[in-house]
Design a protein around this motif. Structure first.
Motif, mmCIF file in Angstrom:
data_model
loop_
_atom_site.group_PDB
_atom_site.id
_atom_site.type_symbol
_atom_site.label_atom_id
_atom_site.label_comp_id
_atom_site.label_asym_id
_atom_site.label_seq_id
_atom_site.Cartn_x
_atom_site.Cartn_y
_atom_site.Cartn_z
ATOM 1 N N THR A 143 0.851 -1.176 0.000
ATOM 2 C CA THR A 143 0.000 0.000 0.000
ATOM 3 C C THR A 143 0.893 1.233 0.000
ATOM 4 O O THR A 143 1.750 1.383 0.875
ATOM 5 C CB THR A 143 -0.920 0.046 1.239
ATOM 6 N N SER A 144 0.707 2.100 -1.003
ATOM 7 C CA SER A 144 1.530 3.303 -1.100
ATOM 8 C C SER A 144 0.996 4.376 -0.170
ATOM 9 O O SER A 144 -0.091 4.253 0.410
ATOM 10 C CB SER A 144 1.533 3.824 -2.538
ATOM 11 N N ALA A 145 1.745 5.455 -0.053
ATOM 12 C CA ALA A 145 1.334 6.569 0.806
ATOM 13 C C ALA A 145 0.032 7.191 0.332
ATOM 14 O O ALA A 145 -0.708 7.781 1.129
ATOM 15 C CB ALA A 145 2.442 7.626 0.834
ATOM 16 N N THR A 146 -0.283 7.037 -0.956
ATOM 17 C CA THR A 146 -1.523 7.590 -1.507
ATOM 18 C C THR A 146 -2.644 6.568 -1.552
ATOM 19 O O THR A 146 -3.706 6.821 -2.121
ATOM 20 C CB THR A 146 -1.279 8.146 -2.924
ATOM 21 N N GLY A 147 -2.417 5.383 -0.968
ATOM 22 C CA GLY A 147 -3.473 4.381 -0.864
ATOM 23 C C GLY A 147 -3.577 3.430 -2.041
ATOM 24 O O GLY A 147 -4.496 2.601 -2.080
ATOM 25 N N GLU A 148 -2.649 3.490 -3.009
ATOM 26 C CA GLU A 148 -2.688 2.584 -4.149
ATOM 27 C C GLU A 148 -2.202 1.198 -3.718
ATOM 28 O O GLU A 148 -1.228 1.076 -2.975
ATOM 29 C CB GLU A 148 -1.812 3.108 -5.283
ATOM 30 N N ILE A 149 -2.881 0.167 -4.204
ATOM 31 C CA ILE A 149 -2.562 -1.206 -3.853
ATOM 32 C C ILE A 149 -1.829 -1.889 -5.005
ATOM 33 O O ILE A 149 -2.203 -1.731 -6.174
ATOM 34 C CB ILE A 149 -3.836 -2.007 -3.527
ATOM 35 N N SER A 150 -0.791 -2.653 -4.694
ATOM 36 C CA SER A 150 -0.124 -3.473 -5.701
ATOM 37 C C SER A 150 0.180 -4.835 -5.094
ATOM 38 O O SER A 150 0.541 -4.945 -3.927
ATOM 39 C CB SER A 150 1.156 -2.797 -6.204
ATOM 40 N N ASN A 151 -0.040 -5.870 -5.887
ATOM 41 C CA ASN A 151 0.219 -7.230 -5.412
ATOM 42 C C ASN A 151 1.712 -7.454 -5.227
ATOM 43 O O ASN A 151 2.533 -6.781 -5.851
ATOM 44 C CB ASN A 151 -0.329 -8.254 -6.407
ATOM 45 N N GLY A 152 2.053 -8.421 -4.394
ATOM 46 C CA GLY A 152 3.479 -8.662 -4.198
ATOM 47 C C GLY A 152 3.762 -9.870 -3.333
ATOM 48 O O GLY A 152 2.862 -10.593 -2.904
ATOM 49 N N GLY A 153 5.024 -10.078 -3.093
ATOM 50 C CA GLY A 153 5.471 -11.195 -2.272
ATOM 51 C C GLY A 153 6.952 -11.063 -1.999
ATOM 52 O O GLY A 153 7.551 -10.013 -2.234
ATOM 53 N N GLY A 154 7.537 -12.133 -1.516
ATOM 54 C CA GLY A 154 8.964 -12.078 -1.221
ATOM 55 C C GLY A 154 9.399 -13.273 -0.407
ATOM 56 O O GLY A 154 8.734 -14.316 -0.395
ATOM 57 N N ASN A 155 10.514 -13.113 0.287
ATOM 58 C CA ASN A 155 11.039 -14.209 1.089
ATOM 59 C C ASN A 155 11.940 -13.685 2.199
ATOM 60 O O ASN A 155 12.449 -12.570 2.134
ATOM 61 C CB ASN A 155 11.830 -15.181 0.214
ATOM 62 N N LEU A 156 12.098 -14.511 3.212
ATOM 63 C CA LEU A 156 13.084 -14.314 4.274
ATOM 64 C C LEU A 156 13.978 -15.537 4.306
ATOM 65 O O LEU A 156 13.506 -16.665 4.107
ATOM 66 C CB LEU A 156 12.404 -14.161 5.636
ATOM 67 N N THR A 157 15.259 -15.338 4.544
ATOM 68 C CA THR A 157 16.168 -16.485 4.669
ATOM 69 C C THR A 157 17.059 -16.307 5.896
ATOM 70 O O THR A 157 17.474 -15.196 6.219
ATOM 71 C CB THR A 157 17.050 -16.645 3.419
ATOM 72 N N PHE A 158 17.323 -17.422 6.580
ATOM 73 C CA PHE A 158 18.260 -17.434 7.699
ATOM 74 C C PHE A 158 18.738 -18.874 7.865
ATOM 75 O O PHE A 158 18.251 -19.779 7.177
ATOM 76 C CB PHE A 158 17.624 -16.891 8.981
ATOM 77 N N GLN A 159 19.695 -19.093 8.730
ATOM 78 C CA GLN A 159 20.239 -20.441 8.854
ATOM 79 C C GLN A 159 20.632 -20.776 10.282
ATOM 80 O O GLN A 159 20.926 -19.894 11.093
ATOM 81 C CB GLN A 159 21.435 -20.629 7.924
ATOM 82 N N VAL A 160 20.631 -22.083 10.556
ATOM 83 C CA VAL A 160 21.107 -22.626 11.819
ATOM 84 C C VAL A 160 22.418 -23.334 11.516
ATOM 85 O O VAL A 160 22.461 -24.287 10.718
ATOM 86 C CB VAL A 160 20.098 -23.622 12.420
ATOM 87 N N ASN A 161 23.497 -22.869 12.126
ATOM 88 C CA ASN A 161 24.813 -23.435 11.856
ATOM 89 C C ASN A 161 25.039 -24.756 12.608
ATOM 90 O O ASN A 161 24.533 -24.954 13.718
ATOM 91 C CB ASN A 161 25.911 -22.446 12.253
ATOM 92 N N ASN A 162 25.816 -25.624 11.973
ATOM 93 C CA ASN A 162 26.233 -26.890 12.580
ATOM 94 C C ASN A 162 25.036 -27.675 13.111
ATOM 95 O O ASN A 162 24.944 -28.022 14.295
ATOM 96 C CB ASN A 162 27.229 -26.635 13.712
ATOM 97 N N GLY A 163 24.098 -27.939 12.206
ATOM 98 C CA GLY A 163 22.915 -28.681 12.606
ATOM 99 C C GLY A 163 22.373 -29.493 11.444
ATOM 100 O O GLY A 163 22.911 -29.460 10.336
#
Length: 236
Positions: A162-182
């Protein structure tokens, strides 16, 4: 018969004239909307709060992601495309439940800081909490992958901007992280028994899309057809 041909010719001329006018009108309107809507992509990583000293981190449990520090978990915005170049920082919220699709929304509030992703003492953080230029999360899921001696965790994000002027746009994304030595089995064992894994650094990205010109052209032709229909009724 001559009268019918004359009406048909007038109708044909009407739609020919109406198509560029209707299409131009829609493109003008859509152009304004696209200019206001958030579009493009962002790459981000964990930020830092100077006082008290704290890196932005994740605590991961079977059904949730929680971010620290609170009440603002800053993220640093790296490379951008589109009109996301206006931002260098953001504030990311929690995923309270993967199964129930519940999250702190807006999930990301985009803004700017003097130094990208770093909250200095006395810094103006209002742009990170104003609920303007935001990403709202509607669903998410995670997957564990064995990566050598580490476990990589990928979180899929789905929602809208949602933009500052209220316009809507579809979207997505991702988060990545890791656990070491497991291993995946060891991580699943911790999660399934109600445990959690803390102090995880993270990175991610999001993207937003707006309607394609071809879609707008189709709307323009439909509008022109409606204009022709009205004209034919008037002629008849």
């Amino acid at each position: 018969m001559i009268g019918f041909k004359s009406k048909l010719l007038n109708a044909t001329l009407a739609i020919t004239a109406a198509i560029p006018l209707a299409t131009a009108g829609l493109f003008t309107s859509a152009g304004s909307a696209q200019a206001a809507a958030l579009s493009g992509s962002i790459q981000f990583s964990d930020g830092f709060t100077v006082s008290p000293s704290a890196s932005s981190q994740i605590t991961f449990s079977q059904d949730a992601l929680t971010f620290t520090p609170q009440p603002i978990t800053p993220i640093k915005i790296g490379s951008t495309t589109g009109n996301f170049s206006a931002f260098n920082s953001g504030n990311i919220g929690n995923i309270i439940s993967f199964s129930s699709k519940v999250a702190d929304n807006p999930f990301i509030d985009f803004g700017s800081l003097a130094i990208p992703g770093i909250i200095l003492p006395g810094a103006d953080t209002s742009s990170l909490t104003d609920k303007s230029d935001t990403f709202t999360l509607t669903s998410s899921s995670y997957k564990l992958n064995q990566d050598g001696l580490n476990v990589g965790i990928g979180v899929a994000l789905f929602g809208y901007f949602t933009s500052a002027t209220g316009e809507i746009s579809n979207g997505g994304g991702n988060l990545t992280f890791q656990v070491n030595n497991g291993s995946v089995d060891s991580v699943n064992s911790i999660l399934s028994t109600g445990g959690s894994i803390s102090n995880l650094s993270f990175s991610g990205g999001t993207f937003a899309t707006v309607p394609e010109p071809a879609t707008l052209l189709g709307l323009g032709i439909v509008g022109a057809g409606m204009a022709m229909s009205r004209r034919r009724k008037t002629v008849a």
